[in-house]
Design a protein around this motif. Sequence first.
Motif, PDB file in Angstrom:
ATOM      1  N   LYS A 100       0.830  -1.213   0.000  1.00 59.79           N
ATOM      2  CA  LYS A 100       0.000   0.000   0.000  1.00 59.79           C
ATOM      3  C   LYS A 100       0.862   1.261   0.000  1.00 59.79           C
ATOM      4  CE  LYS A 100      -4.406  -1.669   1.410  1.00 59.79           C
ATOM      5  NZ  LYS A 100      -5.669  -1.287   2.013  1.00 59.79           N
ATOM      6  N   LEU A 101       1.962   1.247   0.722  1.00 54.62           N
ATOM      7  CA  LEU A 101       2.871   2.397   0.704  1.00 54.62           C
ATOM      8  C   LEU A 101       3.477   2.581  -0.685  1.00 54.62           C
ATOM      9  CD1 LEU A 101       4.638   2.011   4.152  1.00 54.62           C
ATOM     10  CD2 LEU A 101       3.006   3.787   3.484  1.00 54.62           C
ATOM     11  N   SER A 148       3.853   5.542  -5.788  1.00 59.49           N
ATOM     12  CA  SER A 148       3.807   5.474  -7.253  1.00 59.49           C
ATOM     13  C   SER A 148       2.725   6.331  -7.882  1.00 59.49           C
ATOM     14  CB  SER A 148       3.562   4.033  -7.703  1.00 59.49           C
ATOM     15  OG  SER A 148       4.517   3.177  -7.194  1.00 59.49           O
ATOM     16  N   ASN A 149       1.578   6.433  -7.215  1.00 56.50           N
ATOM     17  CA  ASN A 149       0.417   7.069  -7.842  1.00 56.50           C
ATOM     18  C   ASN A 149       0.174   8.506  -7.428  1.00 56.50           C
ATOM     19  OD1 ASN A 149      -0.653   4.854  -9.486  1.00 56.50           O
ATOM     20  ND2 ASN A 149      -0.747   3.840  -7.515  1.00 56.50           N
ATOM     21  N   GLY A 150       0.848   8.956  -6.385  1.00 54.62           N
ATOM     22  CA  GLY A 150       0.690  10.347  -5.976  1.00 54.62           C
ATOM     23  C   GLY A 150      -0.764  10.767  -5.896  1.00 54.62           C
ATOM     24  N   PRO A 151      -1.130  11.857  -6.564  1.00 57.79           N
ATOM     25  CA  PRO A 151      -2.491  12.363  -6.455  1.00 57.79           C
ATOM     26  C   PRO A 151      -3.539  11.502  -7.168  1.00 57.79           C
ATOM     27  CG  PRO A 151      -1.213  13.693  -7.982  1.00 57.79           C
ATOM     28  CD  PRO A 151      -0.263  12.715  -7.344  1.00 57.79           C
ATOM     29  N   GLU A 152      -3.116  10.535  -7.947  1.00 54.50           N
ATOM     30  CA  GLU A 152      -4.056   9.664  -8.652  1.00 54.50           C
ATOM     31  C   GLU A 152      -4.200   8.326  -7.934  1.00 54.50           C
ATOM     32  OE1 GLU A 152      -2.891   9.498 -12.762  1.00 54.50           O
ATOM     33  OE2 GLU A 152      -2.678  11.666 -12.856  1.00 54.50           O
ATOM     34  N   PRO A 165      -5.728   5.094  -5.913  1.00 54.00           N
ATOM     35  CA  PRO A 165      -6.987   4.350  -5.910  1.00 54.00           C
ATOM     36  C   PRO A 165      -7.869   4.896  -4.780  1.00 54.00           C
ATOM     37  CG  PRO A 165      -5.103   2.860  -5.958  1.00 54.00           C
ATOM     38  CD  PRO A 165      -4.566   4.245  -5.750  1.00 54.00           C
ATOM     39  N   GLN A 166      -9.166   5.015  -5.028  1.00 52.51           N
ATOM     40  CA  GLN A 166     -10.053   5.683  -4.072  1.00 52.51           C
ATOM     41  C   GLN A 166     -10.102   5.030  -2.705  1.00 52.51           C
ATOM     42  OE1 GLN A 166     -13.927   6.583  -5.638  1.00 52.51           O
ATOM     43  NE2 GLN A 166     -13.126   8.582  -6.152  1.00 52.51           N
ATOM     44  N   ASP A 167      -9.937   3.730  -2.631  1.00 49.21           N
ATOM     45  CA  ASP A 167     -10.065   3.055  -1.332  1.00 49.21           C
ATOM     46  C   ASP A 167      -8.747   2.936  -0.577  1.00 49.21           C
ATOM     47  OD1 ASP A 167      -8.946   1.276  -3.115  1.00 49.21           O
ATOM     48  OD2 ASP A 167     -10.045  -0.454  -2.350  1.00 49.21           O
ATOM     49  N   LEU A 168      -7.681   3.563  -1.073  1.00 47.07           N
ATOM     50  CA  LEU A 168      -6.383   3.419  -0.401  1.00 47.07           C
ATOM     51  C   LEU A 168      -6.329   4.184   0.918  1.00 47.07           C
ATOM     52  CD1 LEU A 168      -3.517   2.237  -0.534  1.00 47.07           C
ATOM     53  CD2 LEU A 168      -2.798   4.367  -1.575  1.00 47.07           C
ATOM     54  N   LEU A 169      -6.833   5.412   0.948  1.00 46.69           N
ATOM     55  CA  LEU A 169      -6.790   6.235   2.152  1.00 46.69           C
ATOM     56  C   LEU A 169      -8.182   6.430   2.719  1.00 46.69           C
ATOM     57  CD1 LEU A 169      -4.283   9.020   1.061  1.00 46.69           C
ATOM     58  CD2 LEU A 169      -3.798   6.905   2.290  1.00 46.69           C
ATOM     59  N   HIS A 188      -6.768  17.063   7.882  1.00 47.54           N
ATOM     60  CA  HIS A 188      -5.446  17.009   7.271  1.00 47.54           C
ATOM     61  C   HIS A 188      -4.739  15.667   7.478  1.00 47.54           C
ATOM     62  CE1 HIS A 188      -5.577  21.179   6.150  1.00 47.54           C
ATOM     63  NE2 HIS A 188      -5.893  21.509   7.389  1.00 47.54           N
ATOM     64  N   ILE A 189      -5.383  14.763   8.204  1.00 49.35           N
ATOM     65  CA  ILE A 189      -4.773  13.462   8.480  1.00 49.35           C
ATOM     66  C   ILE A 189      -5.617  12.370   7.840  1.00 49.35           C
ATOM     67  CG2 ILE A 189      -4.104  11.818  10.273  1.00 49.35           C
ATOM     68  CD1 ILE A 189      -3.543  14.217  12.082  1.00 49.35           C
ATOM     69  N   LYS A 190      -4.963  11.496   7.107  1.00 46.73           N
ATOM     70  CA  LYS A 190      -5.589  10.333   6.483  1.00 46.73           C
ATOM     71  C   LYS A 190      -4.982   9.089   7.100  1.00 46.73           C
ATOM     72  CE  LYS A 190      -7.742  12.776   3.317  1.00 46.73           C
ATOM     73  NZ  LYS A 190      -9.146  13.001   3.395  1.00 46.73           N
ATOM     74  N   LYS A 191      -5.571   7.945   6.824  1.00 48.66           N
ATOM     75  CA  LYS A 191      -4.975   6.707   7.312  1.00 48.66           C
ATOM     76  C   LYS A 191      -5.033   5.641   6.226  1.00 48.66           C
ATOM     77  CE  LYS A 191      -9.092   5.380   9.864  1.00 48.66           C
ATOM     78  NZ  LYS A 191      -9.623   5.136  11.186  1.00 48.66           N
ATOM     79  N   ILE A 192      -4.020   4.808   6.243  1.00 51.24           N
ATOM     80  CA  ILE A 192      -3.993   3.619   5.402  1.00 51.24           C
ATOM     81  C   ILE A 192      -4.487   2.476   6.271  1.00 51.24           C
ATOM     82  CG2 ILE A 192      -2.514   1.932   4.273  1.00 51.24           C
ATOM     83  CD1 ILE A 192      -0.731   4.103   3.327  1.00 51.24           C
ATOM     84  N   ARG A 193      -5.468   1.748   5.765  1.00 52.21           N
ATOM     85  CA  ARG A 193      -5.995   0.582   6.470  1.00 52.21           C
ATOM     86  C   ARG A 193      -5.420  -0.670   5.832  1.00 52.21           C
ATOM     87  NH1 ARG A 193     -11.609   1.047   8.735  1.00 52.21           N
ATOM     88  NH2 ARG A 193     -11.881   3.260   9.106  1.00 52.21           N
ATOM     89  N   VAL A 194      -4.897  -1.557   6.661  1.00 51.95           N
ATOM     90  CA  VAL A 194      -4.387  -2.839   6.192  1.00 51.95           C
ATOM     91  C   VAL A 194      -5.026  -3.917   7.057  1.00 51.95           C
ATOM     92  CG1 VAL A 194      -2.356  -4.268   5.810  1.00 51.95           C
ATOM     93  CG2 VAL A 194      -2.199  -1.786   5.526  1.00 51.95           C
ATOM     94  N   ASN A 195      -5.802  -4.770   6.432  1.00 49.07           N
ATOM     95  CA  ASN A 195      -6.450  -5.858   7.164  1.00 49.07           C
ATOM     96  C   ASN A 195      -5.625  -7.120   7.029  1.00 49.07           C
ATOM     97  OD1 ASN A 195      -8.692  -4.304   7.978  1.00 49.07           O
ATOM     98  ND2 ASN A 195      -9.540  -4.496   5.932  1.00 49.07           N
ATOM     99  N   GLY A 196      -5.491  -7.821   8.120  1.00 50.38           N
ATOM    100  CA  GLY A 196      -4.734  -9.069   8.164  1.00 50.38           C
ATOM    101  C   GLY A 196      -4.944  -9.696   9.521  1.00 50.38           C
TER     102      GLY A 196
END
Length: 83
Positions: A37-38, A43-47, A49-53, A60-68
């Motif tokens: 995910k990082l 790689s994609n910068g402002p483009e 995938p919608q479900d990444l963040l 001003h704070i986003k989060k990356i979710r990783v399920n496992g």
Amino acid sequence: MADKWDIYDYMDHRGKNLIEEWIQALQKKDRARLTAKLDLLHSNGPELPQDLLSDTPSRHIKKIRVNGDVALRLLLCRGPVNM
């Protein structure tokens, strides 16, 4: 092609990379999921995938979710910013 984003980790007052230490302590498969995910973020910068963040209560704070085996949540913000 999308612009790439640089990704910076938090360093404490001693210059220790606490994020890297946290990532290295994860199980191998959880570490691989987070790294993938990082890599997408880089790689994609402002483009992205919608479900990444995901949003947080702070705009001003986003989060990356990783399920496992363990649900990982890595908080992110844009910067460094010249105020």
